[in-house]
Scaffold this motif. Sequence first.
Motif, PDB file in Angstrom:
ATOM      1  N   TRP A 108      -5.533  16.312  44.893  1.00  0.00           N
ATOM      2  CA  TRP A 108      -4.182  15.940  45.300  1.00  0.00           C
ATOM      3  C   TRP A 108      -3.322  17.162  45.598  1.00  0.00           C
ATOM      4  N   GLN A 109      -3.863  18.335  45.382  1.00  0.00           N
ATOM      5  CA  GLN A 109      -3.086  19.550  45.611  1.00  0.00           C
ATOM      6  C   GLN A 109      -2.653  19.621  47.070  1.00  0.00           C
ATOM      7  N   GLY A 110      -1.390  19.857  47.282  1.00  0.00           N
ATOM      8  CA  GLY A 110      -0.863  19.966  48.638  1.00  0.00           C
ATOM      9  C   GLY A 110      -0.455  18.629  49.237  1.00  0.00           C
ATOM     10  N   CYS A 111      -0.720  17.521  48.553  1.00  0.00           N
ATOM     11  CA  CYS A 111      -0.303  16.203  49.053  1.00  0.00           C
ATOM     12  C   CYS A 111       1.159  15.981  48.708  1.00  0.00           C
ATOM     13  N   GLU A 112       1.885  15.449  49.657  1.00  0.00           N
ATOM     14  CA  GLU A 112       3.295  15.194  49.410  1.00  0.00           C
ATOM     15  C   GLU A 112       3.502  13.880  48.668  1.00  0.00           C
ATOM     16  N   GLU A 113       2.550  12.960  48.763  1.00  0.00           N
ATOM     17  CA  GLU A 113       2.673  11.672  48.103  1.00  0.00           C
ATOM     18  C   GLU A 113       2.402  11.816  46.613  1.00  0.00           C
ATOM     19  N   ASP A 114       3.201  11.117  45.813  1.00  0.00           N
ATOM     20  CA  ASP A 114       3.027  11.112  44.370  1.00  0.00           C
ATOM     21  C   ASP A 114       1.789  10.295  44.024  1.00  0.00           C
TER      22      ASP A 114
END
Length: 83
Positions: free
Chosen positions: A64-70
């Motif tokens: 999930w690193q770098g993903c803007e979604e929680d």
Amino acid sequence: MSMVAGIDMGRILLDLSDDVIKRLDDLKHQRGLPRAELLREAVEEYLERQNQAKAAIANALGLWQGCEEDGVEFERALREEWE
């Protein structure tokens, strides 16, 4: 250290149950290979699986690193689809 097929090899003393030895001997007769060769194959396959498992875990970490979604919100949205 000994040489087998031109490869330097060390020795390991290994205690196995009588049942495992019998199964190994059955396989030895089926495949026409010595016990030592069967054990070498087994150890190499085991070590390869361990390397693959380690690589799979390393590749999954930080997904999930770098993903803007929680991530929690994403999971909630998925669960709402199940209802």
